[in-house]
Design an enzyme around this catalytic site. Structure first.
Site, short mmCIF file in Angstrom:
data_model
loop_
_atom_site.label_atom_id
_atom_site.label_comp_id
_atom_site.label_asym_id
_atom_site.label_seq_id
_atom_site.Cartn_x
_atom_site.Cartn_y
_atom_site.Cartn_z
CE LYS A 68 -3.75 -2.03 -0.38
NZ LYS A 68 -4.30 -3.02 0.67
C1 LIG Z 1 -5.36 -4.01 0.57
C2 LIG Z 1 -7.06 -3.86 0.70
C3 LIG Z 1 -7.75 -4.30 1.47
C4 LIG Z 1 -7.80 -5.70 2.77
O1 LIG Z 1 -6.60 -5.00 3.83
P1 LIG Z 1 -4.86 -5.67 4.70
O2 LIG Z 1 -4.60 -4.50 5.40
O3 LIG Z 1 -4.58 -6.51 3.42
O4 LIG Z 1 -6.17 -6.72 5.42
C5 LIG Z 1 -9.22 -4.52 1.42
N1 LIG Z 1 -9.90 -3.65 0.87
C6 LIG Z 1 -8.66 -3.10 -0.52
C7 LIG Z 1 -9.63 -2.53 -1.63
C8 LIG Z 1 -7.48 -3.49 -0.89
O5 LIG Z 1 -7.50 -3.22 -1.99
#
Ligand SMILES: *Cc1c(COP(=O)(O)O)cnc(C)c1O
Length: 374
Positions: A191
């Protein structure tokens, strides 16, 4: 010397995060509680412009707790964009509820507000309103919150903002994560900022923040012996990881600038190729440019294969949830737009530590492959 592998969106950590992490380690706050956790929550709450932030072990955990806050229970339905990462829909399933998938608009690739309004209207008529609506800020660009919130407010259905990909983006001058009952952030390794795994629930509602904190720490009642009145979860973020997050947040602006530069470079370098269109940037806000994505009319898979041959990681756009085997029994509203995004969509390496030389390597392969195919 051979060129290093180029990843899609790798972590970008610096000496600042390293120092903060070691400081936290040496302080012996090696637990899911501590001063770094508190400070990280304060920083993010301020950045998003909300009163409360609860640091959690993942964005998925934050979604789960946000849906509980919205009152989602077994047998309920929740409207979810089909074009998203599976976590958005999985959290609905954890509660024994059913996602009803809704198509995207080609204008921003986000959920189509008209379809949400239509679905709410027809469900209101049948007396089958969903318990909540999830909107996702796709690839770092906010969904269109004005019409979405108007539709939700009309029927009294709470909106949850899955802003896992969009920290630092804005909609009409307001920060991603601040819309609806609660917002969800992710600090997974891929992210815009990372704690090496983590997430946050952000909200203006003090009761929701309190409930999330309570449920995230095994629903322990505030007494010396272990007393529990409800089923809790072990969802808190480690203080060590929060220390990494403190450093990452300080560098967020510069990381967004780097990703934006990459987006602009790709658009310059590839925008004139026939049959290629970049993800539209809606004029209602500013994205954080998490990933640069485009549509390729022909030969998308050939480009991905050729990039892989050059040790460059690229990916198709998300496979929509209504086309996933695990959700094959769920209802879908529309579907052509998200199916098309999946078939033509290409995500290019966009990490904030990408060098000018890296970007050129990517663009060269895309250009030459596209030319040969044409
Ligand atoms: C990455 C992501 C998540 C989940 O986040 P995690 O921290 O990996 O559990 C949820 N929704 C979207 C759209 C994402 O890209």
């Amino acid at each position: 010397m051979t060129d290093a592998r180029i990843f899609l969106s790798p972590p970008d950590v610096s000496d600042l995060e390293r120092k903060l992490l070691l400081k936290a380690f040496d302080s012996n706050w090696v637990a899911p509680v501590g001063p770094d956790l508190d400070a990280f929550e304060d920083q993010v709450a301020e950045l998003v412009g909300v009163r409360h932030a609860v640091a959690l072990s993942s964005g998925t955990a934050a979604l789960h707790l946000a849906l509980i806050a919205a009152g989602v229970r077994r047998g309920d339905t929740v409207l979810v964009p089909s074009f998203t990462f599976a976590a958005s829909a999985n959290a609905v399933m954890y509660l024994g509820a059913r996602p009803v998938f809704v198509d995207s608009t080609p204008d921003s690739w986000n959920v189509d507000p008209d379809l949400i309004a239509d679905e709410l209207a027809s469900r209101a008529e049948r007396g089958q309103l969903p318990r909540a609506v999830i909107a996702v800020d796709m690839y770092g660009q906010c969904a269109d919150y004005e019409p979405l919130l108007t539709a939700c407010d009309r029927y009294g259905v709470p909106l949850i903002e899955d802003s896992a990909e969009a920290l630092g983006a804005t909609y009409q001058g307001r920060a991603a994560g601040s819309f609806g009952l609660a917002g969800v952030l992710s600090f997974n390794g891929n992210k815009i900022i990372t704690t090496g795994g983590g997430g946050m629930l952000v909200t203006d509602d003090g009761r929701i923040a309190k409930q999330a904190r309570h449920l995230a720490t095994q629903a322990r009642e505030p007494v010396a012996h272990y007393e529990h009145r409800s089923v809790g979860y072990n969802y808190r973020l480690s203080n060590l990881l929060a220390a990494v997050g403190r450093g990452q947040v300080q560098r967020l602006e510069q990381m967004i600038a780097a990703r934006r530069e990459t987006f602009e470079f790709y658009r310059q370098a590839l925008g004139d190729l026939p049959g290629m269109t970049f993800m539209p940037i809606a004029d209602y806000g500013t994205p954080n440019y998490w990933l640069t994505c485009l549509l390729v009319d022909e030969g998308r898979d050939r480009i991905i294969a050729e990039l892989a041959r050059h040790d460059i990681e690229a990916r198709p756009a998300w496979k929509p949830m209504h086309l996933q085997p695990v959700f094959q029994d769920c209802v879908m509203r529309g579907g052509d737009v998200s199916a098309d995004l999946f078939h033509r969509g290409l995500c290019l390496p966009s990490g904030s530590a990408l060098t000018a030389r890296d970007r050129e390597r990517v663009a060269d392969v895309v250009r030459s492959t596209s030319k040969r195919g044409g």
